[in-house]
Design an enzyme around this catalytic site. Structure first.
Site, PDB file in Angstrom:
ATOM      1  N   ASP A  67       0.818  -1.212   0.000  1.00  0.00           N
ATOM      2  CA  ASP A  67       0.000   0.000   0.000  1.00  0.00           C
ATOM      3  C   ASP A  67       0.850   1.259   0.000  1.00  0.00           C
ATOM      4  O   ASP A  67       2.073   1.211   0.158  1.00  0.00           O
ATOM      5  CB  ASP A  67      -0.942   0.009   1.214  1.00  0.00           C
ATOM      6  CG  ASP A  67      -0.275  -0.492   2.489  1.00  0.00           C
ATOM      7  OD1 ASP A  67       0.927  -0.233   2.671  1.00  0.00           O
ATOM      8  OD2 ASP A  67      -0.953  -1.145   3.303  1.00  0.00           O
ATOM      9  N   ASN A 135      -7.330  -2.684  14.964  1.00  0.00           N
ATOM     10  CA  ASN A 135      -8.729  -3.051  14.701  1.00  0.00           C
ATOM     11  C   ASN A 135      -8.833  -4.282  13.798  1.00  0.00           C
ATOM     12  O   ASN A 135      -9.920  -4.626  13.330  1.00  0.00           O
ATOM     13  CB  ASN A 135      -9.488  -1.871  14.082  1.00  0.00           C
ATOM     14  CG  ASN A 135      -8.923  -1.459  12.720  1.00  0.00           C
ATOM     15  OD1 ASN A 135      -7.934  -2.016  12.250  1.00  0.00           O
ATOM     16  ND2 ASN A 135      -9.556  -0.474  12.110  1.00  0.00           N
ATOM     17  N   HIS A 137      -7.223  -4.688  10.831  1.00  0.00           N
ATOM     18  CA  HIS A 137      -7.093  -4.486   9.392  1.00  0.00           C
ATOM     19  C   HIS A 137      -5.851  -5.183   8.851  1.00  0.00           C
ATOM     20  O   HIS A 137      -4.857  -5.362   9.549  1.00  0.00           O
ATOM     21  CB  HIS A 137      -7.134  -2.992   9.023  1.00  0.00           C
ATOM     22  CG  HIS A 137      -5.899  -2.208   9.350  1.00  0.00           C
ATOM     23  ND1 HIS A 137      -5.933  -1.072  10.121  1.00  0.00           N
ATOM     24  CD2 HIS A 137      -4.606  -2.359   9.001  1.00  0.00           C
ATOM     25  CE1 HIS A 137      -4.729  -0.572  10.237  1.00  0.00           C
ATOM     26  NE2 HIS A 137      -3.898  -1.332   9.552  1.00  0.00           N
ATOM     27  N   GLU A 142      -9.897  -2.106   5.917  1.00  0.00           N
ATOM     28  CA  GLU A 142     -10.504  -1.801   7.206  1.00  0.00           C
ATOM     29  C   GLU A 142     -11.729  -2.689   7.457  1.00  0.00           C
ATOM     30  O   GLU A 142     -12.331  -3.239   6.516  1.00  0.00           O
ATOM     31  CB  GLU A 142     -10.940  -0.332   7.231  1.00  0.00           C
ATOM     32  CG  GLU A 142      -9.809   0.668   7.039  1.00  0.00           C
ATOM     33  CD  GLU A 142      -9.006   0.901   8.308  1.00  0.00           C
ATOM     34  OE1 GLU A 142      -9.127   0.097   9.244  1.00  0.00           O
ATOM     35  OE2 GLU A 142      -8.255   1.888   8.346  1.00  0.00           O
TER      36      GLU A 142
END
Length: 240
Positions: A67, A135, A137, A142
């Site tokens: 990314d 979280n 991801h 996400e």
């Protein structure tokens, strides 16, 4: 999933580097999927040391990254291009023409299409390095009702922006979007190497190792589908 719990970050980094080095020694033309962030920094430092000591050779290695932020110059110290140059590419003998990160174009849809084309040409990686967000991801995929399979423009969650703000002067400076591989692309590797360190990752790691369900609201749960996945963590991430 093969879980390896290390005493500390340094041991985690060394074990991760050993796995990468083994793959390069077995195949000097290895295709590596690489990640950024604090978790793999130590691993890259160990790989640089291995190269400097003549233990591994990057001359024929090729790489592709997960990314990159949207709206950030590659020369910016917070860009992932800069990160990879600083922590690895500038310190080993890899041909930078054989390294790949997402790039922005005038049209962001064009950027995703070009990266998907590049991924298709690059082919299955021998190894993909991954981290896990607090979280859950994976890359910048996400938690959501549905997860992207291919490269997409991702709106970063408030939790991710807050977690990444430690690298910026303030939370307001963190980019709000990223160009990220989708789940199918992130998992397109013979071996997955997942790293997590520190107490901030404990909740995600505890959930990952204890869950028996696939949940798009917890993208890391899909790691259970891969048949050769190493999860290497330090004690803080595992025990809290």
């Amino acid at each position: 999933m093969k879980l390896i719990v290390c005493e500390n970050y340094d041991e985690m980094s060394r074990k991760a580097a050993d796995l990468v080095a083994e793959i390069i020694k077995e195949n000097p033309k290895a295709k590596l999927g690489l990640a950024t962030g604090s978790s793999p920094e130590g691993m890259y430092a160990e790989l640089v040391n291995d190269y400097q000591e003549g233990k591994i050779d990057f001359a024929e290695v090729s790489s592709i990254n997960l990314d990159e932020y949207v709206g950030i110059d590659p020369e910016n110290p917070q860009s992932y291009q800069y990160f990879m140059n600083y922590h690895l590419f500038d310190k080993v003998n890899i041909d930078k023409n054989n390294t790949n990160l997402p790039k922005e174009y005038e049209n962001l849809n064009e950027a995703t299409e070009k990266y998907n084309d590049l991924l298709d040409k690059f082919g299955t990686r021998d190894l993909q390095v991954l981290g896990i967000g607090p979280n859950g991801h994976i890359a910048f995929n996400e938690p959501a009702d549905k997860l992207n399979m291919r490269t997409s423009i991702i709106d970063l969650s408030p939790e991710t922006i807050k977690a990444n703000s430690r690298f910026f002067d303030s939370e307001e400076d963190v980019p709000k979007q990223a160009l990220s591989m989708g789940m199918a692309d992130a998992f397109d590797a013979k071996t997955l190497l997942v790293l997590a360190s520190g107490k901030a990752k404990h909740e995600a790691i505890n959930k990952l190792v204890s869950t028996d369900k696939l949940d798009p609201q917890f993208p890391a749960s899909f790691l259970a589908l891969h048949n050769n996945c190493y999860l290497i963590v330090d004690k803080e991430a595992y025990e809290g």
